[in-house]
Design a protein around this motif. Structure first.
Motif, PDB file in Angstrom:
ATOM      1  N   PRO A 191      47.658  23.268  48.678  1.00  0.00           N
ATOM      2  CA  PRO A 191      46.419  24.029  48.870  1.00  0.00           C
ATOM      3  C   PRO A 191      45.198  23.201  48.457  1.00  0.00           C
ATOM      4  O   PRO A 191      45.279  22.338  47.587  1.00  0.00           O
ATOM      5  CB  PRO A 191      46.607  25.220  47.929  1.00  0.00           C
ATOM      6  CG  PRO A 191      47.442  24.677  46.813  1.00  0.00           C
ATOM      7  CD  PRO A 191      48.342  23.634  47.425  1.00  0.00           C
ATOM      8  N   CYS A 192      44.084  23.486  49.090  1.00  0.00           N
ATOM      9  CA  CYS A 192      42.804  22.870  48.729  1.00  0.00           C
ATOM     10  C   CYS A 192      41.883  23.955  48.173  1.00  0.00           C
ATOM     11  O   CYS A 192      42.002  25.132  48.524  1.00  0.00           O
ATOM     12  CB  CYS A 192      42.148  22.211  49.947  1.00  0.00           C
ATOM     13  SG  CYS A 192      43.170  20.964  50.759  1.00  0.00           S
ATOM     14  N   VAL A 193      40.979  23.551  47.306  1.00  0.00           N
ATOM     15  CA  VAL A 193      40.080  24.518  46.671  1.00  0.00           C
ATOM     16  C   VAL A 193      39.218  25.234  47.706  1.00  0.00           C
ATOM     17  O   VAL A 193      38.855  26.407  47.536  1.00  0.00           O
ATOM     18  CB  VAL A 193      39.189  23.809  45.621  1.00  0.00           C
ATOM     19  CG1 VAL A 193      38.189  24.779  45.022  1.00  0.00           C
ATOM     20  CG2 VAL A 193      40.051  23.201  44.525  1.00  0.00           C
ATOM     21  N   ASP A 194      38.906  24.560  48.816  1.00  0.00           N
ATOM     22  CA  ASP A 194      38.025  25.171  49.830  1.00  0.00           C
ATOM     23  C   ASP A 194      38.770  26.129  50.758  1.00  0.00           C
ATOM     24  O   ASP A 194      38.187  26.654  51.715  1.00  0.00           O
ATOM     25  CB  ASP A 194      37.328  24.088  50.658  1.00  0.00           C
ATOM     26  CG  ASP A 194      38.307  23.215  51.437  1.00  0.00           C
ATOM     27  OD1 ASP A 194      39.522  23.511  51.428  1.00  0.00           O
ATOM     28  OD2 ASP A 194      37.860  22.226  52.055  1.00  0.00           O
ATOM     29  N   GLY A 195      40.064  26.375  50.500  1.00  0.00           N
ATOM     30  CA  GLY A 195      40.813  27.315  51.309  1.00  0.00           C
ATOM     31  C   GLY A 195      41.692  26.670  52.363  1.00  0.00           C
ATOM     32  O   GLY A 195      42.578  27.323  52.928  1.00  0.00           O
TER      33      GLY A 195
ATOM     34  N   GLN B 226      48.503  27.426  29.304  1.00  0.00           N
ATOM     35  CA  GLN B 226      47.432  28.177  29.933  1.00  0.00           C
ATOM     36  C   GLN B 226      46.549  27.284  30.798  1.00  0.00           C
ATOM     37  O   GLN B 226      46.016  27.722  31.827  1.00  0.00           O
ATOM     38  CB  GLN B 226      46.587  28.885  28.864  1.00  0.00           C
ATOM     39  CG  GLN B 226      47.323  30.011  28.151  1.00  0.00           C
ATOM     40  CD  GLN B 226      47.868  31.055  29.114  1.00  0.00           C
ATOM     41  OE1 GLN B 226      47.207  31.422  30.084  1.00  0.00           O
ATOM     42  NE2 GLN B 226      49.075  31.534  28.828  1.00  0.00           N
ATOM     43  N   THR B 227      46.389  26.016  30.409  1.00  0.00           N
ATOM     44  CA  THR B 227      45.649  25.071  31.244  1.00  0.00           C
ATOM     45  C   THR B 227      46.305  24.951  32.617  1.00  0.00           C
ATOM     46  O   THR B 227      45.626  24.947  33.653  1.00  0.00           O
ATOM     47  CB  THR B 227      45.593  23.684  30.570  1.00  0.00           C
ATOM     48  OG1 THR B 227      44.864  23.779  29.348  1.00  0.00           O
ATOM     49  CG2 THR B 227      44.934  22.648  31.480  1.00  0.00           C
ATOM     50  N   CYS B 228      47.624  24.855  32.607  1.00  0.00           N
ATOM     51  CA  CYS B 228      48.369  24.748  33.867  1.00  0.00           C
ATOM     52  C   CYS B 228      48.265  26.039  34.678  1.00  0.00           C
ATOM     53  O   CYS B 228      48.020  26.003  35.898  1.00  0.00           O
ATOM     54  CB  CYS B 228      49.833  24.424  33.578  1.00  0.00           C
ATOM     55  SG  CYS B 228      50.077  22.849  32.725  1.00  0.00           S
ATOM     56  N   PHE B 229      48.448  27.184  34.016  1.00  0.00           N
ATOM     57  CA  PHE B 229      48.386  28.464  34.721  1.00  0.00           C
ATOM     58  C   PHE B 229      46.982  28.696  35.300  1.00  0.00           C
ATOM     59  O   PHE B 229      46.831  29.193  36.426  1.00  0.00           O
ATOM     60  CB  PHE B 229      48.760  29.609  33.788  1.00  0.00           C
ATOM     61  CG  PHE B 229      50.152  29.511  33.227  1.00  0.00           C
ATOM     62  CD1 PHE B 229      51.154  28.813  33.897  1.00  0.00           C
ATOM     63  CD2 PHE B 229      50.484  30.118  32.014  1.00  0.00           C
ATOM     64  CE1 PHE B 229      52.437  28.715  33.392  1.00  0.00           C
ATOM     65  CE2 PHE B 229      51.766  30.028  31.503  1.00  0.00           C
ATOM     66  CZ  PHE B 229      52.737  29.320  32.182  1.00  0.00           C
ATOM     67  N   ASN B 230      45.957  28.342  34.535  1.00  0.00           N
ATOM     68  CA  ASN B 230      44.586  28.526  35.012  1.00  0.00           C
ATOM     69  C   ASN B 230      44.284  27.650  36.228  1.00  0.00           C
ATOM     70  O   ASN B 230      43.533  28.049  37.129  1.00  0.00           O
ATOM     71  CB  ASN B 230      43.587  28.228  33.894  1.00  0.00           C
ATOM     72  CG  ASN B 230      43.650  29.246  32.768  1.00  0.00           C
ATOM     73  OD1 ASN B 230      44.137  30.363  32.961  1.00  0.00           O
ATOM     74  ND2 ASN B 230      43.178  28.863  31.592  1.00  0.00           N
ATOM     75  N   LEU B 231      44.854  26.446  36.226  1.00  0.00           N
ATOM     76  CA  LEU B 231      44.657  25.564  37.375  1.00  0.00           C
ATOM     77  C   LEU B 231      45.286  26.173  38.624  1.00  0.00           C
ATOM     78  O   LEU B 231      44.705  26.119  39.721  1.00  0.00           O
ATOM     79  CB  LEU B 231      45.263  24.186  37.085  1.00  0.00           C
ATOM     80  CG  LEU B 231      45.096  23.117  38.165  1.00  0.00           C
ATOM     81  CD1 LEU B 231      43.627  22.901  38.509  1.00  0.00           C
ATOM     82  CD2 LEU B 231      45.744  21.804  37.730  1.00  0.00           C
ATOM     83  N   ILE B 232      46.461  26.754  38.464  1.00  0.00           N
ATOM     84  CA  ILE B 232      47.099  27.411  39.611  1.00  0.00           C
ATOM     85  C   ILE B 232      46.269  28.605  40.058  1.00  0.00           C
ATOM     86  O   ILE B 232      46.156  28.886  41.262  1.00  0.00           O
ATOM     87  CB  ILE B 232      48.535  27.843  39.239  1.00  0.00           C
ATOM     88  CG1 ILE B 232      49.399  26.610  38.926  1.00  0.00           C
ATOM     89  CG2 ILE B 232      49.171  28.647  40.373  1.00  0.00           C
ATOM     90  CD1 ILE B 232      50.772  26.938  38.385  1.00  0.00           C
ATOM     91  N   ASP B 233      45.657  29.313  39.102  1.00  0.00           N
ATOM     92  CA  ASP B 233      44.799  30.458  39.449  1.00  0.00           C
ATOM     93  C   ASP B 233      43.658  30.060  40.380  1.00  0.00           C
ATOM     94  O   ASP B 233      43.179  30.878  41.188  1.00  0.00           O
ATOM     95  CB  ASP B 233      44.218  31.092  38.182  1.00  0.00           C
ATOM     96  CG  ASP B 233      45.210  32.020  37.491  1.00  0.00           C
ATOM     97  OD1 ASP B 233      46.116  32.529  38.177  1.00  0.00           O
ATOM     98  OD2 ASP B 233      45.064  32.239  36.277  1.00  0.00           O
ATOM     99  N   GLU B 234      43.200  28.808  40.273  1.00  0.00           N
ATOM    100  CA  GLU B 234      42.117  28.359  41.151  1.00  0.00           C
ATOM    101  C   GLU B 234      42.536  28.386  42.620  1.00  0.00           C
ATOM    102  O   GLU B 234      41.715  28.597  43.514  1.00  0.00           O
ATOM    103  CB  GLU B 234      41.686  26.942  40.769  1.00  0.00           C
ATOM    104  CG  GLU B 234      41.028  26.820  39.391  1.00  0.00           C
ATOM    105  CD  GLU B 234      40.587  25.398  39.115  1.00  0.00           C
ATOM    106  OE1 GLU B 234      40.426  24.620  40.088  1.00  0.00           O
ATOM    107  OE2 GLU B 234      40.409  25.055  37.929  1.00  0.00           O
ATOM    108  N   TYR B 235      43.826  28.166  42.853  1.00  0.00           N
ATOM    109  CA  TYR B 235      44.347  28.121  44.218  1.00  0.00           C
ATOM    110  C   TYR B 235      45.048  29.429  44.611  1.00  0.00           C
ATOM    111  O   TYR B 235      45.112  29.768  45.790  1.00  0.00           O
ATOM    112  CB  TYR B 235      45.332  26.961  44.359  1.00  0.00           C
ATOM    113  CG  TYR B 235      44.714  25.611  44.114  1.00  0.00           C
ATOM    114  CD1 TYR B 235      44.191  24.864  45.161  1.00  0.00           C
ATOM    115  CD2 TYR B 235      44.632  25.084  42.820  1.00  0.00           C
ATOM    116  CE1 TYR B 235      43.616  23.621  44.942  1.00  0.00           C
ATOM    117  CE2 TYR B 235      44.056  23.843  42.585  1.00  0.00           C
ATOM    118  CZ  TYR B 235      43.551  23.118  43.649  1.00  0.00           C
ATOM    119  OH  TYR B 235      42.973  21.888  43.428  1.00  0.00           O
ATOM    120  N   ALA B 236      45.603  30.121  43.608  1.00  0.00           N
ATOM    121  CA  ALA B 236      46.300  31.390  43.849  1.00  0.00           C
ATOM    122  C   ALA B 236      45.792  32.401  42.824  1.00  0.00           C
ATOM    123  O   ALA B 236      46.436  32.625  41.792  1.00  0.00           O
ATOM    124  CB  ALA B 236      47.810  31.198  43.729  1.00  0.00           C
TER     125      ALA B 236
END
Length: 639
Positions: free
Chosen positions: A113-117, A471-481
């Protein structure tokens, strides 16, 4: 004491019958470690008619190919998480499908996934690949099939190297006939390699050398222009390797991860029904069917033929327990239940068995170690036995575990901190495997890079520090999902020190070990040295309470010195049992001159990923090592 009780629980699950069976006879071969390679070696030796005992220190077989129910109802593949590299010969010869191995092919196999969708799917469907890559670059979509075809050519070139022992120079004394046979075998090997190189053609051969020697970033930049595609492919070049995509030679690791196959299809990665432990379980069933004796919770304490240790194993245990268990300091102690003392050799220079930590003596003139080369040679083998150059090579081998984002993540770890934006490879095996989670819920594996062994900004022993990185890892995934972290019911986390304690994946020494091998101590020069002085003094006092005259007993003194020395090692885990750079492969794995699974200690062999052809769930080191053992046994019978 609390520490001693915790240590003793390490083998409480072994039945008395299983332990007694180990003592009833002299085994033709003993395998230390029931990881998939150790089990593979045991299976092939047992199928050849040898009596084989496979000893596993944990309560469960598999090593790093293991499935464990960490959270009730959810089964985790705790280390390895996908299957592709297991050699077709091992699957076929051991009939693993009949023994329950079921592979679940992924299609698609990756989603970036990319941050821009935007996003990129890749998989075995060529039409899907072309359509997906075309969204970013028509040129890349046209180039991608050619890229895959070239890698497949290179993999075919590599196949013969994976399934046979390297053409090593003969070690030790040998007969004239043996030397002639060895020269003929090496000549045939190199002639075959030359023929394959000529068939490949000069252009492809030059490209092959470029792949081996160049940074993965250069290789991928020569082929493609879209960053999302290059970043997706670049992850294969750095998995399990503390190296940047700009590191020369990282291109080979990329090849290493696409040389596998499933049912004849190259580069296809699958889930295993039941988790990766099902691979080890199927190999174990094949080994047991052939007559191998597999024992869990059997900690190998000593490889020894020392009469003193055979007669005084309980004293050896008491020294071990008194020195290490009363004062558990996990910032210094590698792993209490996993420490191995030393290989004792008699005048003939041969191995004669394994002494377990509970005092059980298992006799055998052949021992195969599925442990890492470092653990095998630096912890099993005593001082002044191995050649200095060999020891030096083992000690200083490499055990360190958008493409620019990958490089930045690597630089963080190089600077001593966990990656601030780590590279995360997420797999969801429960999408295809309904046996590992309750209905409507899932198991997700996250392979995360990079994390230093000993962070400069905290400690992995600190629960708050561990939680912060999770939580750093989970938050990064939250950016994409978005919302991902809110769905987590629980998790298991293995940091580099955890890989040592849980799985036994050891690596390189940090710090001074000879500083702790005598009761006469030099003056501490740092606060850390002062702390170790205090630990030393406490352990000496505890030892003196059990054996008041221990310093006058050379055997106890030797044991105490060694165990205290080992307790202060700093080691970092490596999932491949050692680096996968070009200087650590083929004839240089684990060290130059000893690539054929034999060791300078007669009767001791390597059969794990630290031997040729390297890491991953391949089974090749175990299969190849077994063939070398059988060759040596046959030679000893007819000579």
């Amino acid at each position: 004491m609390k520490g001693r009780n915790m240590w003793r629980r390490g083998f409480s699950s072994s039945s008395a019958a299983a332990i007694n069976a180990l003592k009833e006879k002299k085994w033709d071969a003993v395998v230390i470690g029931a990881g998939h390679n150790g089990l593979t070696a045991g299976a092939y030796l047992a199928r050849a008619g040898l009596s084989v005992a496979v000893l596993e220190r944990r309560h469960i077989i598999g090593g790093a190919a293991v499935t464990e129910e960490i959270i009730p109802g959810f089964k985790f593949s705790r280390c390895s998480y996908l299957q592709s590299l297991l050699r077709p010969a091992v699957i076929k010869e051991l009939e693993l499908a009949r023994h329950g191995l079921k592979l679940l092919k992924r299609n698609p196999s990756s989603f970036t996934p990319c941050v821009d969708g935007h996003y990129l799917f890749l998989g075995p469907d060529k039409d899907l690949n072309y359509s997906e890559i075309s969204k970013f670059s028509k040129r890349d979509a046209d180039a991608y099939p050619r890229y895959e075809n070239q890698l497949e050519k290179f993999c075919k070139l590599m196949d013969p190297l994976l399934d046979s022992p390297p053409p090593e120079t003969m070690q030790g004394l040998s007969s004239f006939n043996d030397r002639i046979k060895n020269k003929v075998r090496k000549s045939v090997f190199w002639a075959r390699c030359l023929r394959q190189a000529l068939l490949l053609g000069q252009k492809d051969l030059v490209d092959f050398m470029d792949l081996l020697l160049a940074p993965a970033s250069k290789v991928l930049n020569n082929w493609f222009e879209a960053d999302v595609l290059k970043a997706t492919l670049a992850t294969d070049a750095v998995i399990g390797n503390t190296a940047s995509v700009h590191t020369p030679g990282s291109g080979y690791v990329l090849l290493h991860h696409v040389m596998g196959e499933n049912d004849g299809d190259r580069g296809i990665w699958s889930y295993v029904e039941g988790g990766m432990g099902a691979v080890s379980f199927a190999i174990s069933k094949a080994a047991k069917e052939a007559g191998a004796h597999v024992v869990t919770s059997a900690e190998a304490l000593l490889l020894s033929n020392d009469p003193f240790l055979m007669d005084h194993s309980e004293k050896a245990w008491m020294v071990y327990a008194s020195v290490l268990t009363p004062f558990i300091d996990f910032s210094y102690i590698v792993e209490l239940s996993a420490l191995v003392s030393q290989l004792m050799i008699d005048d003939s220079g041969k191995v004669n068995g394994v002494l377990l930590a509970d005092g059980t003596w298992v006799q055998s003139s052949v021992v195969l170690s599925n442990a890492t080369p470092y653990k095998t040679f630096m912890e099993f083998v005593p001082e002044n036995v191995l050649p200095d150059d060999f020891l030096c090579a083992v000690k200083y081998s490499d055990y360190s575990s958008s493409m620019e984002e990958i490089h930045s993540a690597c630089q963080d770890a190089t600077n001593g901190i966990p990656s601030r934006r780590p590279i995360i490879e997420m797999t969801i095996p429960s999408v295809l495997d309904e046996t590992i989670s309750p209905p409507g819920q899932h198991v997700i594996n996250l392979f995360i890079q990079y994390t230093p062994y000993k962070p400069t900004d905290g400690s992995w022993e600190d629960p708050a520090y561990r939680e912060l990185f999770a939580q750093t890892c989970f938050n990064l995934i939250d950016e994409y999902a978005p919302g991902f972290s809110s769905t987590i019911l629980g998790y298991d986390m293995l940091t580099p020190p955890d890989l040592e304690r849980e799985i036994g994946l050891t690596g390189v020494i940090f710090g001074r070990t000879d500083f702790y091998t005598n009761s006469e101590r030099e003056q501490p020069s740092t606060q850390k040295d002062l702390h170790t002085c205090m630990l030393w003094k406490e352990r000496m006092e505890c030892l003196a309470g059990i054996f008041p005259s221990w310093e006058n007993d050379k055997h106890i003194s030797r044991l105490a010195s060694y165990w205290i020395q080992v307790s202060f090692l700093y080691i970092r885990g490596n999932i491949f049992h050692g680096g996968m750079g070009l200087d650590s492969l083929f004839l240089m794995r684990p060290v130059k001159g000893w690539s054929n699974y034999r060791t300078p200690v007669e009767g001791l062999y390597l059969c794990g990923s630290g031997a040729h052809p390297g890491g991953g769930v391949m089974g090749a080191p175990g299969r190849n090592a077994a063939s070398v053992v059988l060759e040596d046994i046959k030679k000893s019978i007819f000579n």
